[in-house]
Design an enzyme around this catalytic site. Structure first.
Site, PDB file in Angstrom:
ATOM      1  CE1 TYR A 246      -0.485   2.766  -0.056  1.00 23.83           C
ATOM      2  CE2 TYR A 246      -1.334   2.269  -2.346  1.00 23.83           C
ATOM      3  CZ  TYR A 246      -0.566   1.877  -1.341  1.00 23.83           C
ATOM      4  OH  TYR A 246      -0.292   0.222  -1.110  1.00 23.83           O
TER       5      TYR A 246
ATOM      6  CB  THR B  94      -5.039  -6.811   4.648  1.00 31.28           C
ATOM      7  OG1 THR B  94      -4.917  -5.287   3.988  1.00 31.28           O
ATOM      8  CG2 THR B  94      -4.460  -7.760   3.904  1.00 31.28           C
TER       9      THR B  94
HETATM   10  P1  NDP Z   1      -2.735  -3.914   7.214  1.00 26.11           P
HETATM   11  O1  NDP Z   1      -3.548  -2.619   7.345  1.00 26.11           O
HETATM   12  O2  NDP Z   1      -3.732  -5.208   7.470  1.00 26.11           O
HETATM   13  O3  NDP Z   1      -1.406  -3.896   7.600  1.00 26.11           O
HETATM   14  C1  NDP Z   1      -0.535  -3.005   7.671  1.00 26.11           C
HETATM   15  C2  NDP Z   1       0.710  -3.090   8.798  1.00 26.11           C
HETATM   16  O4  NDP Z   1       1.407  -1.854   8.866  1.00 26.11           O
HETATM   17  C3  NDP Z   1      -0.041  -3.352  10.269  1.00 26.11           C
HETATM   18  O5  NDP Z   1       0.581  -4.251  10.880  1.00 26.11           O
HETATM   19  C4  NDP Z   1       0.223  -1.743  10.953  1.00 26.11           C
HETATM   20  O6  NDP Z   1       0.706  -2.162  12.197  1.00 26.11           O
HETATM   21  C5  NDP Z   1       1.577  -1.619  10.046  1.00 26.11           C
HETATM   22  N1  NDP Z   1       1.741  -0.327  10.219  1.00 26.11           N
HETATM   23  C6  NDP Z   1       1.069   0.781   9.537  1.00 26.11           C
HETATM   24  N2  NDP Z   1       1.496   2.058  10.153  1.00 26.11           N
HETATM   25  C7  NDP Z   1       2.622   1.889  10.868  1.00 26.11           C
HETATM   26  C8  NDP Z   1       3.731   2.721  11.743  1.00 26.11           C
HETATM   27  N3  NDP Z   1       3.462   3.774  11.696  1.00 26.11           N
HETATM   28  N4  NDP Z   1       4.616   1.889  12.558  1.00 26.11           N
HETATM   29  C9  NDP Z   1       4.538   0.540  12.327  1.00 26.11           C
HETATM   30  N5  NDP Z   1       3.679  -0.056  11.775  1.00 26.11           N
HETATM   31  C10 NDP Z   1       2.951   0.339  11.135  1.00 26.11           C
HETATM   32  O7  NDP Z   1      -2.362  -3.673   5.624  1.00 26.11           O
HETATM   33  P2  NDP Z   1      -1.601  -4.828   4.428  1.00 26.11           P
HETATM   34  O8  NDP Z   1      -1.304  -6.235   5.170  1.00 26.11           O
HETATM   35  O9  NDP Z   1      -2.561  -4.908   3.153  1.00 26.11           O
HETATM   36  O10 NDP Z   1      -0.436  -3.830   4.088  1.00 26.11           O
HETATM   37  C11 NDP Z   1       0.802  -4.428   4.295  1.00 26.11           C
HETATM   38  C12 NDP Z   1       1.736  -3.617   3.080  1.00 26.11           C
HETATM   39  O11 NDP Z   1       1.164  -4.032   1.887  1.00 26.11           O
HETATM   40  C13 NDP Z   1       1.602  -2.118   3.204  1.00 26.11           C
HETATM   41  O12 NDP Z   1       2.888  -1.520   2.762  1.00 26.11           O
HETATM   42  C14 NDP Z   1       0.590  -1.790   1.840  1.00 26.11           C
HETATM   43  O13 NDP Z   1       0.831  -0.350   1.192  1.00 26.11           O
HETATM   44  C15 NDP Z   1       1.165  -3.033   1.036  1.00 26.11           C
HETATM   45  N6  NDP Z   1      -0.153  -3.181  -0.100  1.00 26.11           N
HETATM   46  C16 NDP Z   1      -1.305  -3.941   0.372  1.00 26.11           C
HETATM   47  C17 NDP Z   1      -2.276  -3.928  -0.581  1.00 26.11           C
HETATM   48  C18 NDP Z   1      -3.539  -4.129  -0.444  1.00 26.11           C
HETATM   49  O14 NDP Z   1      -4.509  -4.281  -1.330  1.00 26.11           O
HETATM   50  N7  NDP Z   1      -3.861  -4.839   0.978  1.00 26.11           N
HETATM   51  C19 NDP Z   1      -1.777  -3.941  -2.080  1.00 26.11           C
HETATM   52  C20 NDP Z   1      -0.597  -3.660  -2.350  1.00 26.11           C
HETATM   53  C21 NDP Z   1       0.299  -3.283  -1.407  1.00 26.11           C
HETATM   54  P3  NDP Z   1       0.279  -1.233  13.335  1.00 26.11           P
HETATM   55  O15 NDP Z   1      -1.132  -0.496  12.900  1.00 26.11           O
HETATM   56  O16 NDP Z   1       0.017  -2.150  14.787  1.00 26.11           O
HETATM   57  O17 NDP Z   1       1.258  -0.211  13.891  1.00 26.11           O
HETATM   58  C1  8X3 Z   2      -2.691  -1.366  -2.596  1.00 24.29           C
HETATM   59  C2  8X3 Z   2      -3.459  -1.451  -4.039  1.00 24.29           C
HETATM   60  O1  8X3 Z   2      -4.647  -0.826  -5.738  1.00 24.29           O
HETATM   61  O2  8X3 Z   2      -5.005   0.354  -3.696  1.00 24.29           O
HETATM   62  O3  8X3 Z   2      -1.353  -0.990  -3.095  1.00 24.29           O
HETATM   63  O4  8X3 Z   2      -3.135   0.735  -5.118  1.00 24.29           O
HETATM   64  S1  8X3 Z   2      -4.036  -0.334  -4.804  1.00 24.29           S
END
Ligand code: NDP
Ligand code: 8X3
Length: 252
Positions: free
Chosen positions: A152, A187
């Protein structure tokens, strides 16, 4: 009226960003695989803000599906002002010698290749219409690497490098590139990481007040609405009890 394309708008940060942009009156192109969720988000924002929304359901890992979706946009939707590259996930939390290669492929194919596929389609549209703004959702894992998170973290290190490279390559076309690197955001992220184990997911946020999707959406909104001559290249955002990827203060 501005148009924003947000990937991964079915939950979390993407959905919250769609709601904020909807409130600003932006036209929205929302993507995600779960078409029912996508339609529900679309309906809710349309009802509340009376803005126009296109919902495009596809798997961002499938290059031809991405190409078809963007090529098939009606001409009136081909001027995209903002692309929020948000779709992404973590899958598994294991030492490298025990990790599941299927999880690795999901992360690399979504977080790195999916982001590239959509950017490759949208950037030329932005160039044709005289500029735009790309906001990549990276992670604190894009600058630090923690135990059990090698793949990741590698995928988000790639987003970090791509954000820098895209900024250089697209500068002359009037396209701004920003990266937001969140810490812990509550989330569906952890539930997905732990393959649906909600108890394990909830434990991640125990003892702190994590960020919400809307906290990050607020930052996306701020970056997107600054005067045109200002660009936020990179910003790290985390809960007050988190110092970095390794240290979180959960009290005694
Ligand atoms: P969620 O799981 O709530 O949202 C992820 C979103 O990505 C969903 O809408 C999902 O839609 C979409 N997605 C995942 N795989 C696919 C795919 N193969 N094709 C199309 N859409 C896809 O998580 P977050 O909102 O937290 O994540 C959003 C971003 O933030 C990510 O890039 C994550 O790495 C990043 N992030 C999150 C953190 C956290 O702690 N939550 C911290 C740092 C970064 P669906 O499943 O409907 O396809
Ligand atoms: C998601 C946050 O701490 O799992 O990008 O890397 S952490």
């Amino acid at each position: 009226m501005r148009t924003a394309l947000i990937t991964g708008a079915t939950s979390g940060i993407g959905e919250a960003t769609a709601r904020r942009f909807g409130a600003l009156g932006y036209r929205l192109i929302l993507t995600g695989r779960r078409s029912h969720r996508l339609e529900a988000v679309k309906r809710a924002i349309e009802t509340e803000h009376k803005t126009e929304i296109l919902a495009l359901s596809f798997d961002i890992r499938e290059r031809t599906a991405v190409e078809r979706a963007i090529a098939g946009l009606p001409n009136t939707w081909k001027q995209i002002d903002i692309l929020v590259n948000n779709a992404g996930l973590a899958a598994g939390l294991e030492h490298i010698d025990e990790g599941d290669p299927d999880d690795w492929e999901r992360m690399i194919d979504t977080n790195v290749k999916g982001l590239l596929y959509i950017t490759r389609q949208v950037a030329p549209l932005m160039i044709a219409s005289g500029g735009g703004h790309i906001v990549n959702i990276g992670s604190i894992a894009g600058r630090q690497t923690y135990e059990n998170g090698a793949v990741y973290c590698a995928s988000k290190h790639a987003v970090n490098a791509l954000s820098q490279g895209m900024r250089i390559d697209l500068l002359k076309h009037g396209i701004k590139v920003s990266q937001i690197r969140p810490g812990m955001v509550d989330t569906e992220f952890s539930t997905v990481r732990f393959h649906g184990d909600k108890t394990r997911a909830d434990a991640v946020y125990k003892g702190i007040t994590p960020l919400t999707g809307d906290d990050i959406a607020r930052v996306v909104e701020w970056i997107a609405t600054l005067p045109p001559h200002i660009n936020i290249n990179d910003i790290e955002v985390m809960p007050d009890r988190q110092a970095d990827a390794f240290y979180t203060w959960r009290g005694n």
